[in-house]
Motif scaffolding. Structure first.
Motif, PDB file in Angstrom:
ATOM      1  N   UNK A   1       8.276  -0.562 -13.519  1.00 41.91           N
ATOM      2  CA  UNK A   1       8.295   0.655 -13.912  1.00 41.91           C
ATOM      3  C   UNK A   1       9.082   1.599 -13.252  1.00 41.91           C
ATOM      4  N   UNK A   2      10.425   1.249 -13.063  1.00 39.18           N
ATOM      5  CA  UNK A   2      11.434   2.045 -12.399  1.00 39.18           C
ATOM      6  C   UNK A   2      11.701   3.164 -13.240  1.00 39.18           C
ATOM      7  N   UNK A   3      11.767   3.014 -14.753  1.00 40.18           N
ATOM      8  CA  UNK A   3      12.016   4.386 -15.386  1.00 40.18           C
ATOM      9  C   UNK A   3      10.580   5.232 -15.304  1.00 40.18           C
ATOM     10  N   UNK A   4       9.341   4.727 -15.516  1.00 40.82           N
ATOM     11  CA  UNK A   4       8.343   5.390 -15.672  1.00 40.82           C
ATOM     12  C   UNK A   4       8.305   6.404 -14.699  1.00 40.82           C
ATOM     13  N   UNK A   5       8.333   5.511 -13.415  1.00 38.93           N
ATOM     14  CA  UNK A   5       7.618   6.264 -12.062  1.00 38.93           C
ATOM     15  C   UNK A   5       8.678   6.520 -10.993  1.00 38.93           C
ATOM     16  N   UNK A   6       9.812   5.875 -11.167  1.00 41.63           N
ATOM     17  CA  UNK A   6      11.131   6.112 -10.155  1.00 41.63           C
ATOM     18  C   UNK A   6      10.751   4.583  -9.228  1.00 41.63           C
ATOM     19  N   UNK A   7      11.937   4.700  -8.517  1.00 43.68           N
ATOM     20  CA  UNK A   7      11.936   3.423  -7.430  1.00 43.68           C
ATOM     21  C   UNK A   7      10.678   3.679  -6.343  1.00 43.68           C
ATOM     22  N   UNK A   8       9.897   2.646  -6.222  1.00 40.25           N
ATOM     23  CA  UNK A   8       8.947   2.951  -4.972  1.00 40.25           C
ATOM     24  C   UNK A   8       9.567   2.870  -3.883  1.00 40.25           C
TER      25      UNK A   8
ATOM     26  N   UNK B   1       0.878  -1.158   0.158  1.00 44.07           N
ATOM     27  CA  UNK B   1       0.179  -0.058  -0.017  1.00 44.07           C
ATOM     28  C   UNK B   1       0.821   1.085   0.012  1.00 44.07           C
ATOM     29  N   UNK B   2       2.024   1.261   0.495  1.00 44.36           N
ATOM     30  CA  UNK B   2       3.000   2.441   0.504  1.00 44.36           C
ATOM     31  C   UNK B   2       3.379   2.882  -0.916  1.00 44.36           C
ATOM     32  N   UNK B   3       3.213   2.005  -1.818  1.00 48.42           N
ATOM     33  CA  UNK B   3       3.719   2.211  -3.233  1.00 48.42           C
ATOM     34  C   UNK B   3       2.717   2.229  -4.176  1.00 48.42           C
TER      35      UNK B   3
ATOM     36  N   UNK C   1       4.568   8.976  -5.699  1.00 48.47           N
ATOM     37  CA  UNK C   1       4.756   8.053  -4.492  1.00 48.47           C
ATOM     38  C   UNK C   1       4.560   8.816  -3.244  1.00 48.47           C
ATOM     39  N   UNK C   2       4.052   8.042  -2.191  1.00 46.36           N
ATOM     40  CA  UNK C   2       4.368   8.467  -0.787  1.00 46.36           C
ATOM     41  C   UNK C   2       3.329   9.346  -0.352  1.00 46.36           C
TER      42      UNK C   2
ATOM     43  N   UNK D   1      12.781   6.358  11.210  1.00 42.54           N
ATOM     44  CA  UNK D   1      13.157   6.254   9.774  1.00 42.54           C
ATOM     45  C   UNK D   1      13.186   7.486   8.868  1.00 42.54           C
ATOM     46  N   UNK D   2      14.012   7.712   8.165  1.00 38.79           N
ATOM     47  CA  UNK D   2      13.885   8.874   7.225  1.00 38.79           C
ATOM     48  C   UNK D   2      14.438   8.393   6.003  1.00 38.79           C
ATOM     49  N   UNK D   3      13.739   8.617   4.988  1.00 37.62           N
ATOM     50  CA  UNK D   3      14.109   8.177   3.554  1.00 37.62           C
ATOM     51  C   UNK D   3      14.159   9.384   2.364  1.00 37.62           C
ATOM     52  N   UNK D   4      15.020   9.578   1.637  1.00 41.40           N
ATOM     53  CA  UNK D   4      14.867  10.444   0.544  1.00 41.40           C
ATOM     54  C   UNK D   4      15.121   9.623  -0.867  1.00 41.40           C
ATOM     55  N   UNK D   5      14.523   9.802  -1.596  1.00 41.41           N
ATOM     56  CA  UNK D   5      14.517   9.196  -3.070  1.00 41.41           C
ATOM     57  C   UNK D   5      14.612  10.355  -3.967  1.00 41.41           C
TER      58      UNK D   5
END
Length: 766
Positions: free
Chosen positions: A200-207, A168-170, A177-178, A474-478
């Motif tokens: 879909x890594x190119x289309x939408x980026x890493x989930x 569900x996070x993705x 996303x997010x 947790x702290x994430x940055x993409x």
């Protein structure tokens, strides 16, 4: 006596909710005395686009510019049709099940399905309304390539596409996303639910959640339609849930440049599962503005879902390989604890801006944010003897807060070099996620039995953090940059797409009690894409793609000989070939695919007695998808298809499971939805649905499996006039015959199928 009183109170509450929602209809003078026939079927199902577009007139220009389908109403050929019949025609058309080919493809923008080397479908809001869908999983029951299951320990929905997980996070909103609520999604806020099959890594980026390898889901919020909407709905779902919805849409100003839409929906009461109660509230508001060159829209949403005494998944990973799958319980049985609950609240929204610099360049920016508060106390059953149903029941309370932000910006440029047309897409995206959490749990489990459940009082004595004041964990940055070029030539019969996305993933984890940094991950990867579309004849296409999925790697823990090693992101590689046919009224597609995904594994490190952690494991999924949607004959509409999957474990530790089928991935899935407008009872539509799922391996050694299962749903709706206003009454029964079956054992979490459920609703378009 107390139980009877509680049951009476719940029934009274349900009656009150339904009466409140239905009272405006009765007050307006709607009664059974005045009935008018619904008119003949529309020539094109796409007329629902009036109620499903982005921003009315603005959406038409945007979609035409980006090549997406923009269905238009077909004028009524009979000029002498009475006005009251015209109103019923419009209402009946909006109620039709409509599944379109195409949607938002991230870096490539909005595209018509026939023109891209990917497989994407969009389910419209009338399907959500007709089926009284309360969760995103209810909507995805209509897709032959998706199966819904549950997460570990709680009531969250997760999805399986092409044999891989989608958390569900993705799930995305407006391609971001997010922003989406994590565990349960209220679909009443959305105009369409778009399903993209494949990586879909190119289309939408890493989930950010690390899933979406086999596909993803994108939600398009409701926005002001081209025509005004004022719709009130009252509904009932067994065994005691009552609720309703209100939907209003207006356009105003010069050239209808401004738009406003507001949605409110809610339901409260006991579900068909014994002792389980669910409450949900969803509110959404959208504003938009456009002129000839610029389009701006914004939406803000609030969602609250609560589950009390819920039935969670059963963990079966502790069973010995020789143990059989347990016998299915009664569909309404509940082995959960009465004190178990979840309370999920989210505030989220998006802002989209587009501007045309002449006729060849469009620049855009997207911004989104979400604040979420999750609290719950969960009872999780771990099965130890599948023959007797015995196991242990653990207890865990937790608090989880999220604050996420996401953005994306880029350009779509169209240029011509000699005989070749180019569509260049360039831009970047970024996601920031901060998570605060705390928990308290029992160190020992209580004895339990899924066939003879007992109740107990939890003793949650071991904790991490403070429940009423959770700290950062947790702290994430993409962030990413992308570039692509789609070249079309030979009179637009051939389109070749090439591109890449550079993705950087930063992830920090913190101790629950001390808030000290425990792990740090920072790695990057390039995700290339190549796609080819050939149109041999009009309305048909052959296509090929090679694309990758991307998820964060691992920082190796202290117990391994290679402690501290930081692995590059997991890169899954997909190859797909297929064919499509689309004439507007009807579309079909077939796809053959293979996806290989790396997996973490541990192996002995020589004769040292130590272990080494590697990413040398593999899961390889191969399959075929066949999909159909549209009007087969006049008045007969179909949506559905077939998926065949061969999901194998490869390169397992010591080769123990090499060649074995992955747990919980069915060898086939079949869905079929039919709608039939009865010609001799005008205004009456019969609906039916079949959901069939093949056998699923129960353990890694494949010594036993869940049997294949099928479920049948039937219903009807009737559109008529009352006091010169169109009304639609709906009735549906899900799981006719109350079939008992285990729906899924994906990731070793055993999930029971839903019991027989009766649904009724009535809507008025004022």
């Amino acid at each position: 006596m107390k139980r009877d009183l509680v049951s009476f109170e719940m029934s009274l509450r349900t009656l009150c909710l339904t009466t409140i929602c239905a009272s405006p209809l009765l007050a307006a003078g709607y009664g059974p005395a005045v009935f008018m026939a619904a008119a003949r079927a529309a020539d094109q199902p796409g007329v629902v686009a009036d109620d499903a577009g982005r921003t009315g007139a603005a959406s038409a220009r945007t979609h035409e510019k980006n090549g997406a389908a923009t269905p238009r109403p077909t004028p009524d050929a009979d000029a002498e049709t009475p006005r009251h019949e015209d109103m019923v025609v419009t209402a009946a058309r909006r109620n039709r099940m409509y599944v379109s080919s195409g949607g938002d493809l991230g870096a490539l923008g909005n595209k018509k399905g026939l023109d891209v080397p990917f497989n994407i479908r969009s389910y419209n809001s009338s399907l959500i309304l007709n089926q009284q869908s309360q969760t995103l999983g209810d909507v995805l029951l209509n897709d032959p390539t998706v199966r819904t299951t549950m997460g570990y320990g709680n009531y969250a929905q997760l999805f399986q596409i092409r044999g891989f997980t989608l958390y569900g996070d993705d799930v995305a909103i407006d391609g971001l996303y997010g922003v989406t609520p994590r565990q349960l999604v209220s679909p009443q806020l959305y105009d369409s639910v778009q399903v993209l099959n494949g990586a879909s890594a190119f289309l939408n980026g890493a989930a950010p959640g690390g899933s979406a390898v086999g596909g993803n889901v994108n939600l398009i919020p409701k926005r002001a339609a081209a025509t005004d909407i004022t719709r009130i709905t009252g509904d009932y779902t067994s065994s005691g849930q009552g609720g309703g919805a209100f939907d209003i849409s207006r356009r105003f100003g010069k050239d209808h440049a401004f738009g406003f839409r507001f949605n409110a929906a809610g339901m409260d009461g006991e579900t068909p599962i014994k002792g389980e109660r669910r409450d949900d509230v969803a509110l959404g508001a959208a504003l938009d503005w456009h002129n000839d060159d610029t389009r701006i829209d914004m939406n803000m949403n609030y969602q609250k879902q609560q589950v009390y005494g819920g039935r969670s998944a059963i963990i079966v990973s502790s069973l010995a390989d020789g143990m059989p799958a347990p016998k299915a319980t009664a569909p309404s049985e509940n082995w959960g604890q009465r004190w178990a609950y979840t309370d999920l609240s989210y505030l989220f929204g998006t802002l989209n801006i587009e501007h045309d610099f002449g006729s060849h360049i469009t620049a855009y920016g997207k911004f989104g944010a979400q604040g979420g508060n999750e609290m719950g106390n969960y009872a999780t059953t771990t099965l130890t003897n599948s023959r007797t149903g015995a196991g242990g029941v653990g207890a865990m309370a937790d608090a989880y807060n999220v604050m996420n932000e996401a953005t994306q910006a880029g350009i779509h440029a169209h240029v011509t070099t000699g005989p070749i047309k180019h569509e260049i897409n360039a831009g970047g995206s970024a996601i920031w996620e901060e998570s605060d959490a705390a928990y308290s749990m029992s160190l020992t489990s209580q004895a339990g039995n899924i066939y003879h459940p007992t109740q107990f009082t939890p003793q949650e004595t071991y904790s991490g953090g403070i429940l009423n004041n959770p700290g950062r964990v947790a702290w994430n940055k993409l962030y990413s940059l992308f570039l692509s070029d789609t070249m079309t030539f030979w009179h637009d019969r051939i389109a070749l797409t090439g591109g890449f996305r550079y993705q950087d993933i930063l992830s920090d984890s913190y101790d629950y009690n001390t808030s000290k940094l425990t792990t740090h991950y920072d790695a990057a990867a390039f995700s290339p894409v190549i796609g080819l579309v050939i149109h041999p004849v009009k309305h048909a296409a052959l296509y090929f793609n090679r694309i990758q999925g991307l998820s964060a790697g691992q920082t190796v823990g202290a117990t391994y000989v290679n402690a501290g090693q930081v692995f590059a992101p997991y890169q899954s590689t997909q190859y797909e070939v297929g064919a499509k046919y689309d004439v507007g009224r009807f579309a079909a597609g077939v796809a053959f695919f293979q996806t290989a995904m790396p997996q973490g594994m541990t192996e002995a490190y020589g004769n040292t007695g130590q272990e080494i952690y590697t990413q040398d494991g593999r899961q390889r999924n191969r399959g075929m998808e066949l999909t159909f949607n549209g009007e087969i004959l006049r008045g007969l509409r179909f949506n559905g298809g077939l998926t065949l999957i061969d999901a194998k474990q490869m390169h397992t530790a010591g080769g123990a499971y090499d060649g074995k089928t992955v747990i919980g991935v069915p060898n086939y899935t079949i869905n079929g939805n039919l709608e039939y407008d009865v010609p001799f009872v005008k205004g009456l539509t019969l609906v039916g649905r079949v959901i069939s799922t093949g056998k699923q391996q129960f353990n890694s050694m494949n010594t036993t499996h869940l049997p294949a299962w099928s479920r049948f749903d039937l219903g009807a709706r009737y559109t008529f006039l009352a006091a010169k206003k169109p009304l639609t009454a709906r009735f549906e029964v899900d799981n006719i015959g109350n079939q008992r079956y285990w729906a899924s054992v994906y990731q070793s979490d055993l999930v029971m199928g839903d019991p027989e459920t009766f649904k009724f609703s009535i809507s008025a378009d004022l």
